[in-house]
Design a protein around this motif. Structure first.
Motif, PDB file in Angstrom:
ATOM      1  N   ASP A  65     -41.472  39.252 -61.025  1.00  0.00           N
ATOM      2  CA  ASP A  65     -41.554  40.109 -62.207  1.00  0.00           C
ATOM      3  C   ASP A  65     -42.765  41.034 -62.227  1.00  0.00           C
ATOM      4  O   ASP A  65     -42.673  42.168 -62.672  1.00  0.00           O
ATOM      5  N   ASP A  66     -43.902  40.558 -61.757  1.00  0.00           N
ATOM      6  CA  ASP A  66     -45.110  41.376 -61.839  1.00  0.00           C
ATOM      7  C   ASP A  66     -45.902  41.413 -60.525  1.00  0.00           C
ATOM      8  O   ASP A  66     -47.015  41.929 -60.493  1.00  0.00           O
ATOM      9  N   PHE A  67     -45.325  40.868 -59.461  1.00  0.00           N
ATOM     10  CA  PHE A  67     -45.959  40.827 -58.136  1.00  0.00           C
ATOM     11  C   PHE A  67     -47.293  40.091 -58.150  1.00  0.00           C
ATOM     12  O   PHE A  67     -48.147  40.311 -57.305  1.00  0.00           O
ATOM     13  N   ARG A  68     -47.454  39.216 -59.133  1.00  0.00           N
ATOM     14  CA  ARG A  68     -48.693  38.443 -59.219  1.00  0.00           C
ATOM     15  C   ARG A  68     -48.765  37.428 -58.083  1.00  0.00           C
ATOM     16  O   ARG A  68     -47.785  36.758 -57.771  1.00  0.00           O
ATOM     17  N   LEU A  69     -49.933  37.324 -57.475  1.00  0.00           N
ATOM     18  CA  LEU A  69     -50.172  36.330 -56.450  1.00  0.00           C
ATOM     19  C   LEU A  69     -50.120  34.953 -57.107  1.00  0.00           C
ATOM     20  O   LEU A  69     -50.823  34.693 -58.074  1.00  0.00           O
ATOM     21  N   ILE A  70     -49.289  34.077 -56.574  1.00  0.00           N
ATOM     22  CA  ILE A  70     -49.130  32.730 -57.123  1.00  0.00           C
ATOM     23  C   ILE A  70     -49.902  31.707 -56.297  1.00  0.00           C
ATOM     24  O   ILE A  70     -50.570  30.837 -56.831  1.00  0.00           O
ATOM     25  N   ALA A 124     -42.323  46.238 -42.758  1.00  0.00           N
ATOM     26  CA  ALA A 124     -42.539  47.669 -42.935  1.00  0.00           C
ATOM     27  C   ALA A 124     -43.287  48.195 -41.720  1.00  0.00           C
ATOM     28  O   ALA A 124     -44.495  48.003 -41.600  1.00  0.00           O
ATOM     29  N   PRO A 125     -42.582  48.843 -40.799  1.00  0.00           N
ATOM     30  CA  PRO A 125     -43.233  49.319 -39.566  1.00  0.00           C
ATOM     31  C   PRO A 125     -44.428  50.234 -39.803  1.00  0.00           C
ATOM     32  O   PRO A 125     -45.416  50.151 -39.090  1.00  0.00           O
ATOM     33  N   GLU A 126     -44.361  51.076 -40.807  1.00  0.00           N
ATOM     34  CA  GLU A 126     -45.439  52.042 -41.045  1.00  0.00           C
ATOM     35  C   GLU A 126     -46.587  51.453 -41.864  1.00  0.00           C
ATOM     36  O   GLU A 126     -47.688  51.989 -41.848  1.00  0.00           O
ATOM     37  N   HIS A 127     -46.332  50.388 -42.591  1.00  0.00           N
ATOM     38  CA  HIS A 127     -47.348  49.707 -43.407  1.00  0.00           C
ATOM     39  C   HIS A 127     -47.159  48.210 -43.151  1.00  0.00           C
ATOM     40  O   HIS A 127     -46.576  47.510 -43.968  1.00  0.00           O
ATOM     41  N   PRO A 128     -47.643  47.706 -42.023  1.00  0.00           N
ATOM     42  CA  PRO A 128     -47.233  46.384 -41.554  1.00  0.00           C
ATOM     43  C   PRO A 128     -47.856  45.174 -42.242  1.00  0.00           C
ATOM     44  O   PRO A 128     -47.395  44.062 -42.017  1.00  0.00           O
ATOM     45  N   ALA A 129     -48.873  45.339 -43.081  1.00  0.00           N
ATOM     46  CA  ALA A 129     -49.562  44.184 -43.671  1.00  0.00           C
ATOM     47  C   ALA A 129     -49.158  43.970 -45.127  1.00  0.00           C
ATOM     48  O   ALA A 129     -49.704  44.606 -46.027  1.00  0.00           O
ATOM     49  N   PRO A 130     -48.218  43.063 -45.396  1.00  0.00           N
ATOM     50  CA  PRO A 130     -47.737  42.880 -46.767  1.00  0.00           C
ATOM     51  C   PRO A 130     -48.800  42.419 -47.765  1.00  0.00           C
ATOM     52  O   PRO A 130     -48.639  42.631 -48.963  1.00  0.00           O
ATOM     53  N   ALA A 131     -49.885  41.817 -47.307  1.00  0.00           N
ATOM     54  CA  ALA A 131     -50.931  41.372 -48.226  1.00  0.00           C
ATOM     55  C   ALA A 131     -51.975  42.446 -48.493  1.00  0.00           C
ATOM     56  O   ALA A 131     -52.906  42.229 -49.257  1.00  0.00           O
ATOM     57  N   SER A 132     -51.812  43.614 -47.897  1.00  0.00           N
ATOM     58  CA  SER A 132     -52.810  44.674 -48.099  1.00  0.00           C
ATOM     59  C   SER A 132     -52.690  45.273 -49.500  1.00  0.00           C
ATOM     60  O   SER A 132     -51.630  45.243 -50.132  1.00  0.00           O
TER      61      SER A 132
END
Length: 171
Positions: A65-70, A124-132
Protein backbone atom coordinates in the motif's frame (compact mmCIF):
# COMPACT_ATOMS: atom_id res chain seq x y z
CA UNK A 1 22.37 -14.48 -25.29
CA UNK A 2 20.89 -11.05 -24.73
CA UNK A 3 22.07 -8.88 -21.88
CA UNK A 4 19.62 -6.87 -19.69
CA UNK A 5 20.93 -3.58 -21.05
CA UNK A 6 19.84 -4.73 -24.52
CA UNK A 7 16.26 -5.27 -23.38
CA UNK A 8 15.31 -1.61 -23.22
CA UNK A 9 15.56 0.97 -25.95
CA UNK A 10 16.57 4.49 -24.89
CA UNK A 11 12.89 5.53 -24.76
CA UNK A 12 12.18 2.73 -22.24
CA UNK A 13 10.10 0.79 -24.76
CA UNK A 14 10.19 -2.86 -23.81
CA UNK A 15 11.30 -5.57 -26.13
CA UNK A 16 10.76 -9.28 -25.72
CA UNK A 17 13.72 -11.61 -25.79
CA UNK A 18 13.68 -13.78 -28.91
CA UNK A 19 13.81 -17.02 -26.92
CA UNK A 20 13.33 -18.14 -23.31
CA UNK A 21 16.27 -18.64 -21.00
CA UNK A 22 15.53 -21.99 -19.37
CA UNK A 23 18.18 -21.69 -16.66
CA UNK A 24 17.01 -18.22 -15.62
CA UNK A 25 13.41 -19.43 -15.56
CA UNK A 26 14.34 -22.47 -13.46
CA UNK A 27 16.21 -20.31 -10.94
CA UNK A 28 13.32 -17.82 -10.78
CA UNK A 29 10.85 -20.66 -10.17
CA UNK A 30 12.94 -21.78 -7.21
CA UNK A 31 12.97 -18.21 -5.85
CA UNK A 32 9.17 -18.09 -6.13
CA UNK A 33 8.84 -21.45 -4.36
CA UNK A 34 11.12 -20.30 -1.54
CA UNK A 35 9.48 -16.87 -1.26
CA UNK A 36 5.96 -18.17 -0.70
CA UNK A 37 6.44 -19.12 2.97
CA UNK A 38 8.00 -15.68 3.58
CA UNK A 39 5.09 -13.77 2.00
CA UNK A 40 1.93 -14.55 3.99
CA UNK A 41 -1.20 -14.36 1.86
CA UNK A 42 -3.31 -11.26 2.47
CA UNK A 43 -0.34 -9.48 4.09
CA UNK A 44 0.21 -7.38 0.97
CA UNK A 45 3.97 -7.84 1.07
CA UNK A 46 6.54 -8.32 -1.65
CA UNK A 47 10.19 -9.18 -1.42
CA UNK A 48 13.34 -7.65 -2.86
CA UNK A 49 16.47 -9.73 -3.28
CA UNK A 50 19.58 -7.65 -3.78
CA UNK A 51 23.31 -8.34 -4.04
CA UNK A 52 25.35 -5.44 -2.69
CA UNK A 53 28.90 -4.28 -3.45
CA UNK A 54 30.38 -6.09 -0.46
CA UNK A 55 28.82 -9.38 -1.66
CA UNK A 56 26.09 -9.09 0.95
CA UNK A 57 22.69 -10.55 0.10
CA UNK A 58 19.72 -8.50 1.22
CA UNK A 59 16.18 -9.82 1.62
CA UNK A 60 13.86 -6.81 1.85
CA UNK A 61 10.12 -6.91 2.58
CA UNK A 62 7.96 -3.96 1.52
CA UNK A 63 4.27 -3.31 2.03
CA UNK A 64 2.09 -2.99 -1.05
CA UNK A 65 0.00 0.00 0.00
CA UNK A 66 2.71 2.52 0.82
CA UNK A 67 5.99 0.75 -0.10
CA UNK A 68 7.01 0.97 3.54
CA UNK A 69 10.01 -1.13 4.50
CA UNK A 70 8.74 -3.89 6.80
CA UNK A 71 11.84 -6.02 7.41
CA UNK A 72 15.30 -6.66 6.08
CA UNK A 73 17.92 -9.37 6.43
CA UNK A 74 21.42 -8.56 5.18
CA UNK A 75 24.10 -11.22 5.41
CA UNK A 76 27.18 -12.55 3.66
CA UNK A 77 27.17 -16.10 2.29
CA UNK A 78 28.95 -17.40 5.39
CA UNK A 79 26.14 -16.07 7.58
CA UNK A 80 23.22 -17.61 5.67
CA UNK A 81 20.55 -19.23 7.80
CA UNK A 82 20.41 -23.05 7.78
CA UNK A 83 19.07 -24.48 4.50
CA UNK A 84 16.19 -26.18 6.30
CA UNK A 85 14.73 -22.80 7.34
CA UNK A 86 12.56 -20.66 5.08
CA UNK A 87 15.07 -17.80 5.24
CA UNK A 88 18.01 -20.11 4.49
CA UNK A 89 16.26 -21.69 1.51
CA UNK A 90 15.42 -18.21 0.19
CA UNK A 91 18.99 -17.01 0.68
CA UNK A 92 20.34 -20.00 -1.27
CA UNK A 93 17.79 -19.60 -4.08
CA UNK A 94 18.31 -15.83 -4.29
CA UNK A 95 22.08 -16.23 -4.33
CA UNK A 96 21.90 -18.73 -7.20
CA UNK A 97 19.51 -16.54 -9.24
CA UNK A 98 21.53 -13.38 -8.69
CA UNK A 99 24.82 -15.11 -9.52
CA UNK A 100 23.35 -16.24 -12.84
CA UNK A 101 21.68 -12.87 -13.50
CA UNK A 102 24.97 -11.07 -12.82
CA UNK A 103 26.42 -12.67 -15.94
CA UNK A 104 23.70 -11.17 -18.12
CA UNK A 105 25.07 -7.62 -17.82
CA UNK A 106 28.08 -6.57 -19.91
CA UNK A 107 29.53 -5.27 -16.62
CA UNK A 108 27.89 -6.46 -13.42
CA UNK A 109 26.33 -3.54 -11.51
CA UNK A 110 27.70 -2.81 -8.04
CA UNK A 111 24.23 -3.44 -6.59
CA UNK A 112 21.52 -5.40 -8.39
CA UNK A 113 18.55 -7.56 -7.65
CA UNK A 114 15.02 -8.69 -8.34
CA UNK A 115 11.61 -8.44 -6.75
CA UNK A 116 9.09 -11.20 -6.20
CA UNK A 117 5.49 -11.32 -5.11
CA UNK A 118 5.59 -15.09 -4.58
CA UNK A 119 4.10 -15.59 -8.07
CA UNK A 120 6.59 -13.93 -10.39
CA UNK A 121 10.08 -12.45 -10.46
CA UNK A 122 11.11 -9.21 -12.17
CA UNK A 123 14.11 -6.93 -12.44
CA UNK A 124 14.94 -3.55 -13.92
CA UNK A 125 17.91 -3.68 -16.31
CA UNK A 126 18.38 0.10 -16.36
CA UNK A 127 17.90 0.56 -12.59
CA UNK A 128 19.12 -2.77 -11.19
CA UNK A 129 19.11 -2.11 -7.40
CA UNK A 130 15.57 -2.45 -5.98
CA UNK A 131 16.65 -1.19 -2.54
CA UNK A 132 18.08 2.05 -3.93
CA UNK A 133 16.51 5.39 -3.10
CA UNK A 134 13.46 6.07 -5.27
CA UNK A 135 13.47 2.69 -7.07
CA UNK A 136 9.96 1.71 -5.99
CA UNK A 137 8.45 5.11 -6.80
CA UNK A 138 10.25 5.30 -10.17
CA UNK A 139 8.60 2.03 -11.19
CA UNK A 140 5.20 2.77 -9.64
CA UNK A 141 5.06 6.10 -11.48
CA UNK A 142 5.90 4.51 -14.82
CA UNK A 143 9.18 6.43 -15.14
CA UNK A 144 11.00 3.08 -15.44
CA UNK A 145 9.97 -0.38 -16.52
CA UNK A 146 10.43 -3.88 -15.21
CA UNK A 147 11.42 -7.00 -17.08
CA UNK A 148 9.67 -10.15 -15.93
CA UNK A 149 11.51 -13.43 -15.66
CA UNK A 150 8.21 -14.90 -14.45
CA UNK A 151 5.08 -12.69 -14.64
CA UNK A 152 4.15 -10.85 -11.46
CA UNK A 153 0.55 -11.06 -10.30
CA UNK A 154 -1.10 -7.98 -11.91
CA UNK A 155 -3.48 -7.77 -8.96
CA UNK A 156 -0.99 -8.78 -6.27
CA UNK A 157 1.36 -6.81 -4.06
CA UNK A 158 3.44 -5.59 -7.03
CA UNK A 159 0.46 -4.36 -9.05
CA UNK A 160 1.54 -0.71 -8.79
CA UNK A 161 5.01 -1.61 -9.98
CA UNK A 162 3.61 -3.54 -12.93
CA UNK A 163 1.51 -0.52 -13.87
CA UNK A 164 -1.84 -0.84 -15.51
CA UNK A 165 -1.52 -0.68 -19.24
CA UNK A 166 2.28 -1.03 -19.12
CA UNK A 167 3.12 -4.54 -20.28
CA UNK A 168 5.99 -6.41 -18.75
CA UNK A 169 8.63 -7.85 -21.01
CA UNK A 170 8.80 -11.60 -20.81
CA UNK A 171 11.85 -13.54 -21.89
Amino acid sequence: MHRPSELLAPDLALQTLPRPNRKLTELAQEVVRCAQPLLPQAAGLFLGLQRDADDTLRLIWWRRDDFRLIAEIAVSTEGFCPEDTAEGAMQDAASALLAYLAGRWPATPIQFGVITDGIGVAFAPEHPAPASQGWLLRHASGAASLTAILPLDPEGPCALLCGSGRPLSLH
